[in-house]
Design an enzyme around this catalytic site. Sequence first.
Site, PDB file in Angstrom:
ATOM      1  N   ARG A  18       0.848  -1.183   0.000  1.00  0.00           N
ATOM      2  CA  ARG A  18       0.000   0.000   0.000  1.00  0.00           C
ATOM      3  C   ARG A  18       0.883   1.232   0.000  1.00  0.00           C
ATOM      4  O   ARG A  18       1.837   1.337   0.779  1.00  0.00           O
ATOM      5  CB  ARG A  18      -0.929   0.013   1.230  1.00  0.00           C
ATOM      6  CG  ARG A  18      -2.070  -0.982   1.131  1.00  0.00           C
ATOM      7  CD  ARG A  18      -3.076  -0.548   0.070  1.00  0.00           C
ATOM      8  NE  ARG A  18      -4.167  -1.487  -0.116  1.00  0.00           N
ATOM      9  CZ  ARG A  18      -4.164  -2.448  -1.028  1.00  0.00           C
ATOM     10  NH1 ARG A  18      -3.114  -2.593  -1.827  1.00  0.00           N
ATOM     11  NH2 ARG A  18      -5.199  -3.242  -1.159  1.00  0.00           N
ATOM     12  N   GLU A  77      -3.616   7.519  -6.122  1.00  0.00           N
ATOM     13  CA  GLU A  77      -3.643   6.758  -7.376  1.00  0.00           C
ATOM     14  C   GLU A  77      -4.838   7.174  -8.220  1.00  0.00           C
ATOM     15  O   GLU A  77      -5.966   7.163  -7.717  1.00  0.00           O
ATOM     16  CB  GLU A  77      -3.709   5.254  -7.074  1.00  0.00           C
ATOM     17  CG  GLU A  77      -2.462   4.729  -6.397  1.00  0.00           C
ATOM     18  CD  GLU A  77      -2.483   3.213  -6.178  1.00  0.00           C
ATOM     19  OE1 GLU A  77      -3.496   2.572  -6.553  1.00  0.00           O
ATOM     20  OE2 GLU A  77      -1.500   2.666  -5.643  1.00  0.00           O
ATOM     21  N   HIS A 114       0.157   0.051 -10.260  1.00  0.00           N
ATOM     22  CA  HIS A 114      -0.585  -0.896  -9.414  1.00  0.00           C
ATOM     23  C   HIS A 114      -0.911  -2.164 -10.206  1.00  0.00           C
ATOM     24  O   HIS A 114      -2.067  -2.558 -10.361  1.00  0.00           O
ATOM     25  CB  HIS A 114      -1.868  -0.255  -8.887  1.00  0.00           C
ATOM     26  CG  HIS A 114      -2.341  -0.875  -7.604  1.00  0.00           C
ATOM     27  ND1 HIS A 114      -2.977  -0.159  -6.629  1.00  0.00           N
ATOM     28  CD2 HIS A 114      -2.262  -2.147  -7.125  1.00  0.00           C
ATOM     29  CE1 HIS A 114      -3.276  -0.948  -5.617  1.00  0.00           C
ATOM     30  NE2 HIS A 114      -2.853  -2.171  -5.893  1.00  0.00           N
TER      31      HIS A 114
END
Length: 635
Positions: free
Chosen positions: A319, A348, A370
């Site tokens: 994370r 993000e 990601h």
Amino acid sequence: MATIAGLTMAVNVKEMLQSVTGLRQQAQCNNQLLASRVSLHKNSLETRRQPVCSRRHSVVMNVTTTHSSSPAVTQTLSEQSNQSRNPDLATVLVSEKLGDGGLDILRKVSNVDCIYNLTNEELCAKISDYDALIVRSATKVTRKVFEASKGKLKVVGRAGVGIDNVDLEAATELGCLVVNAPTANTVAAAEHGIALLTAMARNVAPSDSSMKSGKWERNKYVGVSLVDKTLAVMGFGKVGSEVARKAKGLGMHVISHDPYASADRARAIGVELVSFDDALARADFISLHMPLTPTTKKVFNDDTFRKCKKGVRLVNVARGAVIDEEALLRALDSGIVAQAALDVFAVEPPKGGDSSFALVQHKNVIATPHLGASTVEAQEGVALEIAEAVAGALAGDLAATAVNAPMVPAEVIAELTPYVVLAEKLGRLTVQLVSGSAGVKQVKVVYKSSRDDGDLDTRLLRARISKGLIEPVSDAIINLVNADYVAKQRGLKISEEREPADGESGVPLESVSVTIQDVESKFASARGDHSRSITLEGKVKDGVPHLSKVGNFSVDVSLDGNVILYRQVDQPGMIGKVGSILGEDNVNISFMSVGRTLRGQAAIVAIGTDEDVSDATIQKLKELPAIEELVFLRL
């Protein structure tokens, strides 16, 4: 008796770090298992769901898909007219892309709408129409979303491991189950971590960019070797363990910090568990695999980086917010951190002007958007896993991947299921025997078992007893998620005790007893060892819950339907008289059990009825001279 202490339904997200078993075997057969799940999930689902489908008759689904880079688009009326909903089925909103295999599962048991790119305001406006919501990492399921559902939302499924985008406190308080998919993307995330590790060490990304610009800069992109280097894995859960195993294969010495990790499991992989500061001081490479919690937020900050070996290299596929990104930028500029490989960011996607964007642009950072779970196999696996969890939860199954309910292994759930039903019914029966308005505050539960303390998990049982005690006397809707929370709010204290049994340990429980303390009873014969208490005991026989004891009287009653309990003078002819009165009211008797102390003295009779019994019929029974007291209990 040994008191069971410390049981709670509140789940610390960190406990996910403890839930891995058989990791080596999982890694070796992951692809085969995943392929098997993709090909077999339809058949297995049909078998598991047959009772649901047979009750509801029709499994024709409606699926609406709306996807756009702009705000969510509503279907036209003509499109909707071609797709009719089944009103008998639950309705599921999928707010982010989900694999076709997962959608196929959901379509068999629910109406499904796929509407992507919803703003929080749009989600709040729609959510009251849905029983379940499935999200990935982009959708924020806030308290406002749960409150806007007005109690309709029963399940939130997170297609992945992390649940920091879901307000667990609000979900628990409002009785919404949150499930995740913790296993399907484990290998994919670990592989991406290793890919970033090796790409960073050998400068793959910048040298590729240099080549594409027409340059040949061999001397500029000299890398470092991984063999004999120390890798600190911060978080030894599913992904962290798999990264450690793969890094060992690359010849690295692996250490790990995780306060919840099993030393035996670490030793089996060849990993040394160390303190947080020791890991920082010894590591040449650091790989982050911890969940985002209040404790871990920005745990890698200026102070942390100062404790690191100069020139350390950092990988993060966990994370983004576990790193203080401004501090990382300073550590990169000063040379404390030589390089960083980042797949996740605090914001993000990163936006110009923020620290996430600055990291992406830094010359010593490799960045990916990601991609940890982004393999074809993992995406399909996650879709199957979360769809099965959500479909099961909607059907009333106990979820092994529940995040805000007791984290109980699937095999334990299967074994305890009939006892869970028994526990709730005992709670429902016992509370109906309470007289007066003082309320229930003290409850004692005794589990009689031949198993050791560590071999009997009673958390589910306790939750269902809470449900049985609270629902009949309140307007609250209780489920496994909020049972403990509501009990606490109402001042209900439940103590649990163990009593050894002489039987075989193959059966988890010989009996369960529920005692409500410091109350008056509507049925004096149900008093336990004290005059101001009510005690019922139950057992499971051939998979069916039975009432086995009322106070000090033994009975044998199948807990299916409603129950009439009465105490009578033990004399001939009473069964016929009671049966005749019930027959006149067209009430069918499903079973009858008589328990007595001595011949000719008091006897307790339990009668099961398929139908409700009218007040007039109950009064006729009470007027029989031999009946001393009687209650009618609804299950």
